[in-house]
Design a protein around this motif. Structure first.
Motif, short mmCIF file in Angstrom:
data_model
loop_
_atom_site.label_atom_id
_atom_site.label_comp_id
_atom_site.label_asym_id
_atom_site.label_seq_id
_atom_site.Cartn_x
_atom_site.Cartn_y
_atom_site.Cartn_z
N GLY A 36 0.80 -1.22 0.00
CA GLY A 36 0.00 0.00 0.00
C GLY A 36 0.84 1.27 0.00
O GLY A 36 1.90 1.34 0.62
N VAL A 37 0.34 2.28 -0.70
CA VAL A 37 0.94 3.61 -0.74
C VAL A 37 0.27 4.47 0.32
O VAL A 37 -0.96 4.47 0.44
CB VAL A 37 0.76 4.25 -2.13
N GLY A 61 7.22 1.11 1.72
CA GLY A 61 6.11 0.16 1.86
C GLY A 61 5.94 -0.38 3.26
O GLY A 61 6.58 -1.37 3.63
N HIS A 62 5.05 0.26 4.07
CA HIS A 62 4.77 -0.27 5.40
C HIS A 62 3.42 -0.99 5.46
O HIS A 62 3.04 -1.46 6.53
CB HIS A 62 4.85 0.84 6.47
N GLU A 63 2.71 -1.06 4.35
CA GLU A 63 1.54 -1.93 4.23
C GLU A 63 1.92 -3.05 3.28
O GLU A 63 2.24 -2.80 2.12
CB GLU A 63 0.35 -1.16 3.65
N GLY A 64 1.89 -4.29 3.77
CA GLY A 64 2.34 -5.38 2.92
C GLY A 64 1.55 -6.66 3.10
O GLY A 64 1.02 -6.94 4.18
N ALA A 65 1.47 -7.44 2.04
CA ALA A 65 0.88 -8.78 2.07
C ALA A 65 1.65 -9.64 1.08
O ALA A 65 2.21 -9.14 0.09
CB ALA A 65 -0.60 -8.74 1.70
N GLY A 66 1.70 -10.93 1.35
CA GLY A 66 2.45 -11.79 0.45
C GLY A 66 2.25 -13.26 0.74
O GLY A 66 1.46 -13.67 1.59
N GLY A 142 -8.26 -16.33 3.09
CA GLY A 142 -9.17 -16.17 1.96
C GLY A 142 -9.38 -14.76 1.48
O GLY A 142 -9.98 -14.55 0.43
N LEU A 143 -8.92 -13.76 2.23
CA LEU A 143 -9.07 -12.37 1.79
C LEU A 143 -8.16 -12.08 0.60
O LEU A 143 -7.02 -12.55 0.55
CB LEU A 143 -8.74 -11.41 2.93
N ASP A 144 -8.66 -11.29 -0.33
CA ASP A 144 -7.86 -10.85 -1.48
C ASP A 144 -6.78 -9.90 -0.97
O ASP A 144 -7.08 -8.85 -0.40
CB ASP A 144 -8.78 -10.13 -2.47
N PRO A 145 -5.49 -10.22 -1.16
CA PRO A 145 -4.44 -9.34 -0.65
C PRO A 145 -4.45 -7.96 -1.28
O PRO A 145 -4.13 -6.97 -0.61
CB PRO A 145 -3.14 -10.10 -0.97
N ASN A 148 -7.21 -5.81 0.26
CA ASN A 148 -7.20 -5.67 1.71
C ASN A 148 -5.85 -5.32 2.32
O ASN A 148 -5.77 -5.11 3.54
CB ASN A 148 -7.72 -6.96 2.35
N VAL A 149 -4.78 -5.23 1.53
CA VAL A 149 -3.47 -4.93 2.10
C VAL A 149 -3.48 -3.60 2.84
O VAL A 149 -2.82 -3.44 3.88
CB VAL A 149 -2.38 -4.94 1.01
N SER A 150 -4.25 -2.62 2.36
CA SER A 150 -4.26 -1.30 2.99
C SER A 150 -4.86 -1.33 4.40
O SER A 150 -4.63 -0.40 5.18
CB SER A 150 -5.02 -0.30 2.11
#
Length: 346
Positions: A36-37, A61-66, A142-145, A148-150
């Protein structure tokens, strides 16, 4: 691998090639699916050299998913292939606050130079990133990254701020949200989901107010001095039981203070540098003023539960890693609707 880095004081971020990270003991290597920006990035890139403490070059980048790519020795709670979100406010894990899951208020982070990803440690705007501990990962279940990453900041930060005021936000109460952008538009949804308050949104133009209405605000007003009278009129002269300022510049902070009811809350979330004068006769009687920071790991789990239940949804625009500098340009110009999300691996 490619990464978006801030490399020189006063410059704009650039996409560069950097070595692939190697996972160490206790660490987790993520293949980043979304990053996330945030306006916080703009804030630190706008600091003069004498105030900048985050190190250079800095992978943002301090909002992240992976997806977990590999784990270091001693890691047992996550496994390769797991889809996870990153809890950003890293702490020592040992102090009184960390023991409660409140690593955002870690008592040792400053002394031990523990930095969040993208705010000192290498962040998520890269093809891969290192997470320092498995406790800083939360299953997406199951959440879409991308969608929902933000929530790891733009959801967690307003949730933490609002949760502190919940005892004052039962049926018949009023909450005001100042600023309906990346955090504010999520804050409106959180208020609708977990409180009984009538939600009033303030912002500077009709396009932003239309977004506020679309995500659940009951009423909207332009953010100017006239808004105080409008809020007072709607509340029978009493004022708002809680005001959440997601901008934090001097004019909005003063608006927040002027429209808060006796025994109300003023919560300054935005980092615009404004300050509220507090003293007898300056604001209504017994108003509490707070300046919270991020949120706890348990609260991130709760925010993701709200998303899973369909009660919170982030308005997003997506960009490739090569397009990330453009996303920051649009953020700087105030053209992002909701939140921008970078897709480092496509």
């Amino acid at each position: 691998m490619k990464a978006l880095q801030y490399r020189e004081i006063g410059s704009r971020p650039v996409v560069v090639e950097v070595p692939d990270p190697e996972v160490g003991p206790g660490q987790v290597l993520l293949k980043v699916t979304a990053a996330g920006v945030c306006h916080s990035d703009e804030f630190i890139m706008g600091l003069p050299a004498e105030q900048y403490v985050y190190g250079l070059p800095l992978t943002l980048g301090h909002e992240g998913a992976g997806i977990v790519e590999a784990v270091g020795a001693g890691v047992t709670g996550v496994h390769p292939g797991d889809a996870v979100a990153v809890y950003g406010p890293w702490g020592c894990g040992r102090c009184h606050m960390c023991a409660q899951g409140k690593e955002n208020y870690c008592l040792n982070a400053q002394a031990e130079e523990i930095r969040p990803p993208g705010l000192g440690a290498p962040g998520s705007m890269a093809e891969y990133m290192i997470v320092d501990s498995e406790r800083h990962l939360v299953p997406l279940d199951g959440l879409d990254p991308v969608k929902n990453v933000s929530l790891t900041d733009a959801g967690l930060t307003p949730y933490h701020a609002i949760k502190n005021s919940l005892p004052k936000l039962g049926a018949g109460t009023t909450a005001v949200v100042i600023g309906t952008g990346g955090l504010g538009h999520v804050g409106i949804q959180i208020l609708r989901a977990i409180s009984g308050a009538t939600v009033i949104a303030l912002d500077v133009n009709q396009e932003k107010l239309d977004l506020a209405t679309a995500v659940g605000a009951h009423r909207t007003f332009l953010s100017n001095p006239d808004a105080v009278a409008s809020v007072k009129e709607l509340t029978g002269g009493r004022g708002a039981d809680a005001v959440f300022d997601f901008v934090g510049v001097q004019p909005t902070v003063e608006l927040a203070g002027a429209m808060a009811a006796a025994e109300g809350d003023v919560t300054i979330v935005g980092i615009g540098g404004g300050a509220l004068a507090v003293g007898f006769g300056r604001i209504a009687y017994d108003v509490a003023v707070r300046t919270p920071y991020w949120g706890s790991r348990a609260e991130l789990i709760e925010v993701l539960d709200l998303a899973r239940a369909g009660q919170v949804e982030v308005e997003i625009e997506t960009y490739s890693l090569d397009e990330a500098p453009t996303a920051y340009e649009r953020l700087h110009e105030g053209k992002i609707r909701g939140r921008a999300v970078i897709l480092p691996n496509g």
